[in-house]
Design a protein around this motif. Structure first.
Motif, mmCIF file in Angstrom:
data_model
loop_
_atom_site.group_PDB
_atom_site.id
_atom_site.type_symbol
_atom_site.label_atom_id
_atom_site.label_comp_id
_atom_site.label_asym_id
_atom_site.label_seq_id
_atom_site.Cartn_x
_atom_site.Cartn_y
_atom_site.Cartn_z
ATOM 1 N N THR A 99 38.836 46.600 8.283
ATOM 2 C CA THR A 99 38.504 47.959 8.691
ATOM 3 C C THR A 99 39.585 48.542 9.608
ATOM 4 O O THR A 99 40.069 49.646 9.380
ATOM 5 C CB THR A 99 37.138 47.964 9.403
ATOM 6 O OG1 THR A 99 36.166 47.451 8.480
ATOM 7 C CG2 THR A 99 36.738 49.353 9.836
ATOM 8 N N PHE A 325 28.136 46.387 9.348
ATOM 9 C CA PHE A 325 29.381 46.528 8.574
ATOM 10 C C PHE A 325 30.573 45.826 9.213
ATOM 11 O O PHE A 325 31.702 46.084 8.844
ATOM 12 C CB PHE A 325 29.742 48.008 8.332
ATOM 13 C CG PHE A 325 28.633 48.798 7.706
ATOM 14 C CD1 PHE A 325 28.138 48.442 6.456
ATOM 15 C CD2 PHE A 325 28.071 49.886 8.359
ATOM 16 C CE1 PHE A 325 27.112 49.165 5.871
ATOM 17 C CE2 PHE A 325 27.035 50.612 7.785
ATOM 18 C CZ PHE A 325 26.553 50.247 6.544
ATOM 19 N N PRO A 328 33.870 40.288 9.581
ATOM 20 C CA PRO A 328 34.259 38.975 10.107
ATOM 21 C C PRO A 328 33.118 38.299 10.867
ATOM 22 O O PRO A 328 32.891 37.094 10.709
ATOM 23 C CB PRO A 328 35.428 39.283 11.050
ATOM 24 C CG PRO A 328 35.823 40.683 10.823
ATOM 25 C CD PRO A 328 34.779 41.369 10.025
HETATM 26 S S1 SF4 Z 1 36.038 43.404 13.996
HETATM 27 FE FE1 SF4 Z 1 34.106 44.326 13.403
HETATM 28 S S2 SF4 Z 1 33.563 45.714 15.043
HETATM 29 FE FE2 SF4 Z 1 35.746 45.276 15.236
HETATM 30 S S3 SF4 Z 1 36.663 46.956 14.073
HETATM 31 FE FE3 SF4 Z 1 36.448 45.215 12.695
HETATM 32 S S4 SF4 Z 1 34.562 45.600 11.641
HETATM 33 FE FE4 SF4 Z 1 34.560 46.925 13.428
#
Ligand code: SF4
Ligand code: SF4
Ligand code: SF4
Lengths: 373, 412
Positions: A99, A325, A328
């Motif tokens: 993400t 969402f 990890p």
């Molecule tokens: S590790 Fe999890 S909370 Fe942090 S940005 Fe990535 S998806 Fe979002």
């Protein structure tokens, strides 16, 4: 104003605080992950500001990110697009999860800030040559920062910066330990705000502020009045930017005495060796601190780390506080649960979309969990 | 209009090589499932992973992602994903991972599960998900895991990344030698490398034939014929297969046979297929006289062609595998799509917003905007989880496709 108020105020309005720093003439770079090399940013005379985003409407971000994106990435993008972060000079994106990796592209293509850098950390923490790779990557970042700011970052500045961060991290660790020994000395929501604020406040002032804060706490003025028979809990996950959560736990007869959060103990875990090459030393810390699930140290590293934290701090139960969402963390959960329960450490899961689950639901869940411990 | 009426009379002559594909894949899975009897070792590897050294060392590569596609196509994904959720895996995770993890435990799915691995190879040039997924597998099967870490090339492939990946190539060979107790035969490796490149070139040539009007094959056909470039890349079988498939496609072009009989509109597909709705979608578009002539998924396996040097495979694969389609920035992905849109003269873009695959899907809104600005063609977004059929809304998708095609018709 006492020290605590400085921390609470910064934690409450990070952007306002950042804008103030900028108005004072110091450039500000934002980041949203604990893998950002704050020490190098700071050594360049730039203020590193951790971004927390917004939990309110995300109209702008919604036209760049689908609904199945975690609220952290979405909320931070929103503040970049809606003008909240207008004062920012730029941002730094360490490589971690899928993400953030895409958020970095979207940010680069859509935001107006002057400076932008990807710091593509290795994912593997289990290979010697990954350290060299990270050193080279940090050197590249340092060069990019120098080119942008127009001045060299020398070893002496890095050494000072390392010293500052080491001291601040040590004091945060002291605070956590003090509270683990004596959970009534200050409330959990305040502790969470203090760690959050330590990623916002002027870093040069931070060690001094933390010392004074520790004295204030030791003087007993922030005692909660709660007794010591509360159930000792650990919170694990990515981040928890919900101070109310801690009060809720405390009202239900529990108390969070330690955490494994990137806005908690993972942010101050690990010491940077002040002798020798500073960039190498900064790189080394990333291999030695407790890993996030987006990194690979071994197949069992996180489970072992959680179990040992639990043991060290007499933890009776672990609450996984996961953002919806967040891949990890979600991948690790079933195994961690199995491993910890086999060690007689009960766990429970709370999944958070953007706001906490409805109060009744959350209370019931926590109450049941705490009761069974 | 019922589905029946819409699809009636829109069948083109089937592709003759379909049968051959089925035969090869059946043989391949039988060999993999009986590996223990033949004394061969099995490695599970990610679809974008460096498979050629495995082939050169006689290790049978097995692809959970290909298995995932089969699970999806046989509409068994929903049930397996549900089992994974019961095991504690969030329903928001990649449905390949969820169905594979469940199938590993239950041996569920269309072929009764995959053969047990002797080792695992995860290359994160497609996503970070594969690393987490393979960690789960490594714990479950208790076998060695090799993580091939290919730093993301947001804008560039840096010198330090090059060094880091090359070090891992050496380490990877050493890992395989250790697990098998055999030495890598470098001549054999060269040969496998050549075959891999040859196979990729033929596959790209097959996809290139879709530039003709009418197109002899659609992306949906491609999703089916893709299996060998994933699973048998680096073997003579794949080379022969794609050579023959290319001949068949050229023949169709010469005879003017289109995959969609009344091809009027040409579309480009982005993201993984929706495996449990391939036929439905293909018929849906065909009923609108639209052919999906190109896509970003089938071509992903040819991208390394531009970086791998003939005769220097092992060394240059570092770059080839690192600069994979998903391991680059969103702007480069948009450039690729725009290039393809022009090459295949498409009238519209269909994007699968795939809840399973964040690295493929986040950024699609921006790509859409860039495509609109630079080409002015309409774009459609369809949301699903590629092998979890429970997530698919047929009625909604149908309405959106109809509206999208209406828009395209009005522009023509
Ligand atoms: S590790 Fe999890 S909370 Fe942090 S940005 Fe990535 S998806 Fe979002
Ligand atoms: S959990 Fe780790 S990887 Fe994710 S945002 Fe926090 S520090 Fe970064
Ligand atoms: S579908 Fe996407 S997330 Fe899942 S394994 Fe493939 S690239 Fe990774």
């Amino acid at each position: 104003m006492n020290e605590l108020d400085h921390f609470l105020e910064a934690a409450d309005q990070p952007e306002r605080y950042g804008a103030g720093i900028k108005a004072g003439g110091t450039p500000v770079l934002g980041y949203l992950c604990s893998y950002a090399p704050e020490e190098i940013i700071h050594a360049a005379g730039v203020h590193p500001l951790r971004l927390f985003g917004t939990l309110e409407s995300t109209l702008h971000a919604d036209s760049h990110l689908q609904a199945y994106c975690c609220s952290l990435a979405r909320g931070v993008l929103e503040t970049a697009l809606d003008g909240t972060l207008e004062f920012l000079d730029g941002a730094v994106f360490p490589h971690t999860c899928d993400t953030i990796q895409r958020l970095s592209d979207i940010w680069r293509l859509n935001t107006p800030f002057d400076f932008f850098a990807d710091v593509v950390h290795p994912v593997r923490l289990d290979a010697g040559f990954a350290r060299e790779y990270l050193e080279d990557t940090l050197q590249r970042f340092k060069r990019e920062l120098e080119a942008w700011s127009g001045s060299k970052i020398d070893d002496a500045a890095l050494a000072r910066s390392i010293e500052t961060f080491n001291t601040a991290r040590k004091r945060l660790d002291d605070l956590y330990r003090m509270r683990s020994r004596d959970p009534g000395c200050i409330s959990g929501s305040r502790v969470s705000s203090i760690v959050k604020a330590s990623m916002i406040l002027n870093r040069d002032e931070l060690p001094g502020r933390l010392s004074r804060l520790l004295e204030e706490i030791e003087s007993g003025r922030y005692r909660t009045g709660a007794t010591d028979d509360r159930k000792r809990l650990l919170v694990a996950g990515s981040l928890c930017d919900h101070p109310d959560f801690y009060s809720m736990v405390e009202n239900l007869g529990g108390v969070v005495v330690w955490d494994d959060l990137c806005t908690g103990s993972r942010a101050f875990d690990g010491f940077i060796d002040p002798s020798g090459d500073p960039v190498k030393a900064i790189a080394r810390r990333y291999f030695e601190r407790r890993p996030c699930p987006s990194k690979h140290l071994s197949n069992t590293a996180r489970a072992e780390a959680l179990a040992s934290m639990a043991e060290e701090h007499g933890v009776q139960g672990i609450i996984f506080f996961l953002l919806k969402f967040c891949d990890p963390h979600a991948f690790d959960y079933p195994y961690l649960k199995e491993y910890l329960e086999a060690k007689n450490i009960p766990v429970t899961l709370i999944e958070v979309e953007d706001s906490l689950p409805p109060e009744g639901q959350l209370t019931t869940r926590l109450e049941t969990f705490i009761y069974t411990l | 209009m019922t589905d029946d009426k819409k699809t009636r009379g829109i069948q083109s002559p089937p592709i003759a090589m379909d049968a051959k594909m089925k035969e090869i894949m059946t043989g391949y899975y039988i060999e993999a499932k009986t590996a223990a009897d033949s004394g061969k070792q099995v490695a599970w590897i990610t679809s974008g992973g460096p498979v050629e050294p495995l082939i050169a060392m006689d290790i049978i590569p097995v692809y959970p992602e290909n298995h995932g596609a089969m699970i999806g196509a046989s509409k068994m994904g929903g049930a397996l994903c549900e089992q994974a959720e019961a095991m504690g895996y969030s329903g928001d995770l990649c449905s390949y991972a969820r169905s594979d993890i469940a199938s590993s435990v239950t041996n569920g799915g269309p072929i009764g599960g995959l053969p047990r691995p002797d080792m695992l190879v995860a290359c994160n040039n497609i996503c970070g998900t594969v690393m987490k997924w393979y960690e789960v597998l490594a714990r479950y099967f208790d076998v060695p895991l090799f993580i091939f870490d290919t730093p993301m090339c947001h804008t560039d492939y840096h010198e330090e990344s090059k060094r880091y990946v090359k070090q891992q190539v050496l380490e990877y060979v050493a890992f395989l030698e250790q697990v098998t107790g055999k030495k890598l035969d470098y001549d054999r490796m060269d040969h496998v490398g050549k075959l891999s490149l040859e196979g990729q070139r033929y596959w790209q040539a097959v996809l290139d034939t879709a530039a003709s009007r009418p197109s002899p094959l659609t992306a949906f056909d491609g999703f089916y014929h893709l299996a060998l470039i994933v699973t048998l890349r680096g073997t003579q079988v794949a080379v022969d297969y794609y050579r023959d498939l290319l001949a068949e496609m050229k023949d169709r072009v010469a005879k003017g046979i289109g995959a969609v009989p009344n091809e009027h509109y040409r579309l480009l597909w982005d993201n993984l297929p929706i495996w449990y709705r391939l036929k439905w979608l293909s018929n849906k578009f065909a009923a609108h006289d639209a052919a999906l002539v190109a896509d970003t998924y089938n071509t992903a396996w040819c991208r390394s062609l531009r970086y791998i040097e003939d005769g220097n495979f092992l060394d240059s694969m570092a770059e080839g595998y690192t600069r994979m389609y998903l391991n680059i920035g969103v702007d480069q992905m948009a450039d690729t799509i725009i290039e393809m849109a022009e090459k295949y003269s498409v009238d519209g873009l269909v994007m699968h917003s795939n809840r399973s695959c964040k690295p493929y899907s986040f950024g699609q809104y921006d790509i859409q905007r860039m495509v609109r600005e630079r080409l002015g063609i309409p774009c459609l977004l369809i949301e699903s989880h590629m092998v979890d059929e429970r997530s698919f809304s047929e009625a909604q998708t149908e309405t959106r496709i109809d509206a999208f095609m209406e828009l395209i018709r009005n522009r023509a």
